[in-house]
Design an enzyme around this catalytic site. Structure first.
Site, mmCIF file in Angstrom:
data_model
loop_
_atom_site.group_PDB
_atom_site.id
_atom_site.type_symbol
_atom_site.label_atom_id
_atom_site.label_comp_id
_atom_site.label_asym_id
_atom_site.label_seq_id
_atom_site.Cartn_x
_atom_site.Cartn_y
_atom_site.Cartn_z
ATOM 1 N N LEU A 34 0.837 -1.213 0.000
ATOM 2 C CA LEU A 34 0.000 0.000 0.000
ATOM 3 C C LEU A 34 0.869 1.259 0.000
ATOM 4 C CD1 LEU A 34 -3.040 -0.897 2.318
ATOM 5 C CD2 LEU A 34 -2.811 -1.154 -0.170
ATOM 6 N N THR A 124 7.009 -4.802 -19.021
ATOM 7 C CA THR A 124 6.533 -3.729 -19.890
ATOM 8 C C THR A 124 7.296 -3.670 -21.217
ATOM 9 O OG1 THR A 124 6.603 -1.303 -20.080
ATOM 10 C CG2 THR A 124 8.081 -2.261 -18.467
ATOM 11 N N ASP A 125 6.651 -3.135 -22.245
ATOM 12 C CA ASP A 125 7.333 -2.952 -23.537
ATOM 13 C C ASP A 125 8.403 -1.859 -23.443
ATOM 14 O OD1 ASP A 125 5.698 -0.673 -23.393
ATOM 15 O OD2 ASP A 125 4.937 -0.855 -25.446
ATOM 16 N N GLU A 126 8.401 -1.075 -22.345
ATOM 17 C CA GLU A 126 9.392 0.010 -22.217
ATOM 18 C C GLU A 126 10.814 -0.535 -22.135
ATOM 19 O OE1 GLU A 126 8.431 3.267 -19.712
ATOM 20 O OE2 GLU A 126 6.285 2.903 -19.910
ATOM 21 N N TYR A 149 13.001 3.815 -14.377
ATOM 22 C CA TYR A 149 11.906 2.835 -14.311
ATOM 23 C C TYR A 149 12.121 1.691 -15.300
ATOM 24 C CZ TYR A 149 7.464 0.632 -15.483
ATOM 25 O OH TYR A 149 6.497 -0.298 -15.767
ATOM 26 N N ALA A 151 14.751 0.801 -16.909
ATOM 27 C CA ALA A 151 15.989 0.048 -16.644
ATOM 28 C C ALA A 151 15.782 -0.932 -15.486
ATOM 29 C CB ALA A 151 17.129 1.016 -16.323
ATOM 30 N N LYS A 153 12.959 -2.334 -14.697
ATOM 31 C CA LYS A 153 12.126 -3.443 -15.183
ATOM 32 C C LYS A 153 12.973 -4.381 -16.061
ATOM 33 C CE LYS A 153 8.258 -4.002 -14.550
ATOM 34 N NZ LYS A 153 7.449 -4.587 -13.435
ATOM 35 N N PRO A 204 -1.106 19.085 -19.467
ATOM 36 C CA PRO A 204 0.317 19.287 -19.770
ATOM 37 C C PRO A 204 0.882 18.231 -20.718
ATOM 38 C CG PRO A 204 0.061 18.279 -17.611
ATOM 39 C CD PRO A 204 -1.321 18.469 -18.146
ATOM 40 N N GLY A 274 15.043 12.239 -21.476
ATOM 41 C CA GLY A 274 15.214 10.859 -21.957
ATOM 42 C C GLY A 274 13.943 10.254 -22.529
HETATM 43 P P1 NAD Z 1 0.494 0.760 -9.784
HETATM 44 O O1 NAD Z 1 1.565 1.776 -9.509
HETATM 45 O O2 NAD Z 1 -0.890 1.210 -10.038
HETATM 46 O O3 NAD Z 1 0.427 -0.282 -8.570
HETATM 47 C C1 NAD Z 1 1.567 -0.830 -7.977
HETATM 48 C C2 NAD Z 1 1.117 -1.626 -6.759
HETATM 49 O O4 NAD Z 1 2.284 -2.238 -6.179
HETATM 50 C C3 NAD Z 1 0.500 -0.757 -5.660
HETATM 51 O O5 NAD Z 1 -0.648 -1.392 -5.132
HETATM 52 C C4 NAD Z 1 1.594 -0.655 -4.611
HETATM 53 O O6 NAD Z 1 1.107 -0.480 -3.292
HETATM 54 C C5 NAD Z 1 2.291 -1.997 -4.784
HETATM 55 N N1 NAD Z 1 3.702 -1.947 -4.334
HETATM 56 C C6 NAD Z 1 4.647 -1.031 -4.686
HETATM 57 N N2 NAD Z 1 5.807 -1.304 -4.065
HETATM 58 C C7 NAD Z 1 5.594 -2.421 -3.313
HETATM 59 C C8 NAD Z 1 6.417 -3.192 -2.456
HETATM 60 N N3 NAD Z 1 7.693 -2.846 -2.231
HETATM 61 N N4 NAD Z 1 5.889 -4.280 -1.859
HETATM 62 C C9 NAD Z 1 4.582 -4.621 -2.083
HETATM 63 N N5 NAD Z 1 3.756 -3.915 -2.856
HETATM 64 C C10 NAD Z 1 4.256 -2.827 -3.480
HETATM 65 O O7 NAD Z 1 1.077 -0.101 -10.993
HETATM 66 P P2 NAD Z 1 0.312 -0.689 -12.270
HETATM 67 O O8 NAD Z 1 0.193 0.364 -13.296
HETATM 68 O O9 NAD Z 1 -0.882 -1.453 -11.823
HETATM 69 O O10 NAD Z 1 1.436 -1.718 -12.800
HETATM 70 C C11 NAD Z 1 1.495 -3.041 -12.297
HETATM 71 C C12 NAD Z 1 2.637 -3.785 -12.972
HETATM 72 O O11 NAD Z 1 2.443 -3.775 -14.377
HETATM 73 C C13 NAD Z 1 4.010 -3.150 -12.727
HETATM 74 O O12 NAD Z 1 4.945 -4.188 -12.540
HETATM 75 C C14 NAD Z 1 4.298 -2.387 -14.019
HETATM 76 O O13 NAD Z 1 5.698 -2.304 -14.252
HETATM 77 C C15 NAD Z 1 3.609 -3.273 -15.037
HETATM 78 N N6 NAD Z 1 3.124 -2.587 -16.245
HETATM 79 C C16 NAD Z 1 2.355 -1.453 -16.151
HETATM 80 C C17 NAD Z 1 1.879 -0.847 -17.321
HETATM 81 C C18 NAD Z 1 1.000 0.386 -17.250
HETATM 82 O O14 NAD Z 1 0.660 0.937 -18.310
HETATM 83 N N7 NAD Z 1 0.580 0.845 -16.092
HETATM 84 C C19 NAD Z 1 2.192 -1.395 -18.575
HETATM 85 C C20 NAD Z 1 2.977 -2.560 -18.624
HETATM 86 C C21 NAD Z 1 3.432 -3.149 -17.458
HETATM 87 P P1 TYD Z 2 2.791 7.714 -19.073
HETATM 88 O O1 TYD Z 2 1.325 7.523 -18.872
HETATM 89 O O2 TYD Z 2 3.593 8.311 -17.983
HETATM 90 O O3 TYD Z 2 3.367 6.297 -19.510
HETATM 91 P P2 TYD Z 2 4.837 5.916 -20.100
HETATM 92 O O4 TYD Z 2 5.773 7.006 -19.856
HETATM 93 O O5 TYD Z 2 5.128 4.745 -19.254
HETATM 94 O O6 TYD Z 2 4.621 5.608 -21.539
HETATM 95 O O7 TYD Z 2 2.995 8.617 -20.375
HETATM 96 C C1 TYD Z 2 2.459 8.233 -21.628
HETATM 97 C C2 TYD Z 2 2.935 9.245 -22.645
HETATM 98 O O8 TYD Z 2 2.337 10.517 -22.335
HETATM 99 C C3 TYD Z 2 4.443 9.489 -22.601
HETATM 100 O O9 TYD Z 2 4.902 9.731 -23.942
HETATM 101 C C4 TYD Z 2 4.595 10.756 -21.775
HETATM 102 C C5 TYD Z 2 3.322 11.518 -22.100
HETATM 103 N N1 TYD Z 2 2.820 12.397 -21.000
HETATM 104 C C6 TYD Z 2 2.574 13.750 -21.238
HETATM 105 O O10 TYD Z 2 2.750 14.263 -22.361
HETATM 106 N N2 TYD Z 2 2.121 14.512 -20.202
HETATM 107 C C7 TYD Z 2 1.915 14.007 -18.964
HETATM 108 O O11 TYD Z 2 1.525 14.772 -18.033
HETATM 109 C C8 TYD Z 2 2.156 12.618 -18.733
HETATM 110 C C9 TYD Z 2 1.931 12.002 -17.379
HETATM 111 C C10 TYD Z 2 2.599 11.838 -19.789
#
Ligand code: NAD
Ligand code: TYD
Length: 339
Positions: A34, A124-126, A149, A151, A153, A204, A274
């Site tokens: 949490l 992630t694809d990142e 982030y 790196a 992952k 933004p 970056g």
């Molecule tokens: P999020 O930030 O919404 O949630 C992360 C969760 O992990 C939270 O509930 C947090 O409390 C918990 N957490 C963080 N550090 C912790 C720790 N040390 N111990 C236990 N719990 C911990 O993240 P999300 O967007 O739901 O992403 C989930 C996973 O999917 C991540 O591994 C992320 O890298 C991957 N992912 C996300 C996206 C995206 O677009 N959001 C895309 C591809 C992959």
């Molecule tokens: P984000 O949702 O942070 O995901 P990621 O960086 O993991 O792809 O951002 C998605 C795209 O949107 C990314 O190219 C950065 C851009 N972005 C903005 O232009 N403004 C914003 O305030 C945010 C959060 C993201």
């Protein structure tokens, strides 16, 4: 099946837990620290289920992880827990490295010792970095991350894979594109822009807004993870994409039209350091091996997401109070207007 999910109180993890309780007979233990991103309100619909259990703990805490595994005896672990935001990783990389690398290591090591039969590492694809068109990353593409982030992952992916190669520990890695949908924390592009638009605040856009992302509806991602968990092959990596690439500016314009607000709310701000220009991936392997397909069309998914944020203004207000304001100021307030 007994599943232990880490990070199940976050955006994608909570969608996975809700899906698991609604659509399967699995028992689900949710292991989550949490952090600012974890929110038990996301799990209100499963809280009363006898098949659901919440454990508040940190994946970096070896004793807590080992105790949870001994108690729950999971058949499988689905590892979502992470510090998941690029901008925060730029402002303060330390917790990102700690959770994403040290936490993943702690979990892998405890799970290996307990003989857990399947471990899905959600990535992630990142990790592939920015790709020139028309390239699409396949699972064998080189890793070329740009942010702390991505790196972290990439490092945790390599560590997870090494556990398969070295110990034959049954790891599967999934790499998804940008997710969107209900319950996403409003620090990521789509929910941040919706929340700002609903209050007539500036949207933004970093740099010229022409960065390209592939958009995946969160429930499609969860079905993809389930397909990999149930039908994927051990030691393999599976990309999960939404098959919908769009420049950020198109996403923001479409979102404004859906909310019914003017494009004059768009504010160009200094670019992210970056900043990766373009992500693109192929999900052909997961489709071929499991029959999975993304189902949600982007326009319908965006409309559904906007609807959810409109109907859940109290959720948005709660998660945007307190520490969120400090983060917002730190990331945006001194960002000079670039164009
Ligand atoms: P999020 O930030 O919404 O949630 C992360 C969760 O992990 C939270 O509930 C947090 O409390 C918990 N957490 C963080 N550090 C912790 C720790 N040390 N111990 C236990 N719990 C911990 O993240 P999300 O967007 O739901 O992403 C989930 C996973 O999917 C991540 O591994 C992320 O890298 C991957 N992912 C996300 C996206 C995206 O677009 N959001 C895309 C591809 C992959
Ligand atoms: P984000 O949702 O942070 O995901 P990621 O960086 O993991 O792809 O951002 C998605 C795209 O949107 C990314 O190219 C950065 C851009 N972005 C903005 O232009 N403004 C914003 O305030 C945010 C959060 C993201």
């Amino acid at each position: 099946m007994n599943i232990l999910v880490t990070g199940g109180a976050g955006f994608i993890g909570s969608a996975f837990v809700r899906m698991a309780i609604a659509e399967t007979e699995w028992r689900v233990a949710n292991f989550d620290k949490l952090t600012y991103a974890g929110n038990l309100e996301n799990l209100a619909s499963v809280d009363a289920s006898p098949r659901y259990r919440f454990l508040r703990a940190d994946i970096c805490d070896e004793a807590a992880v080992s105790a949870a595994l001994a108690e729950e005896k999971p058949d499988a672990i689905v590892h979502f827990a992470a510090e998941s935001h690029v901008d925060r990783s730029i402002l303060s990389p330390e917790p990102v490295i700690q959770t994403n690398l040290r936490g993943t290591f702690t979990l892998l090591e405890a799970a290996r010792r307990c003989g857990v039969a399947r471990f899905v590492h959600v990535s992630t694809d990142e990790v592939y970095g920015s790709l020139e068109p028309p390239l699409e990353a396949g699972e064998d593409f080189p890793l070329n991350p740009s942010s702390p982030y991505s790196a972290s992952k990439a490092g945790s992916d390599l560590l997870a894979r090494s556990y398969f190669v070295t110990y034959r520990f049954p790891v599967i890695i999934t790499r998804a594109s940008n997710n969107y949908g209900p319950y996403q924390f409003p620090e990521k592009l789509i929910p941040l822009m919706i929340a700002n638009a609903l209050e007539d605040r500036p949207l933004p856009v970093y740099g010229d807004g022409m960065q390209i992302r592939d958009w995946l509806y969160v429930d499609d991602h969860c079905r993809g993870i389930r397909a990999a968990l149930e039908n994927g092959r051990e030691g393999e990596i599976y990309n999960i994409g939404g098959n919908r690439s769009l420049p950020n500016l198109d996403v923001v314009r479409q979102l404004l039209a859906t909310v019914g607000k003017p494009e004059s709310l768009i504010q160009y701000v200094a670019d992210r350091p970056g900043h990766d220009r373009r992500y693109a991936l192929s999900s052909a392997k997961l489709m071929r091996e499991t029959g999975w397909r993304p189902r949600m069309d982007f326009e319908a998914g965006l409309a559904r997401t906007v609807e959810w944020y409109c109907a859940n203004a109290a959720w948005v207000a709660r998660v945007r109070s307190g520490a969120y304001r400090a983060y917002y100021e730190q990331n945006y307030d001194r960002r000079p207007v670039a164009l």
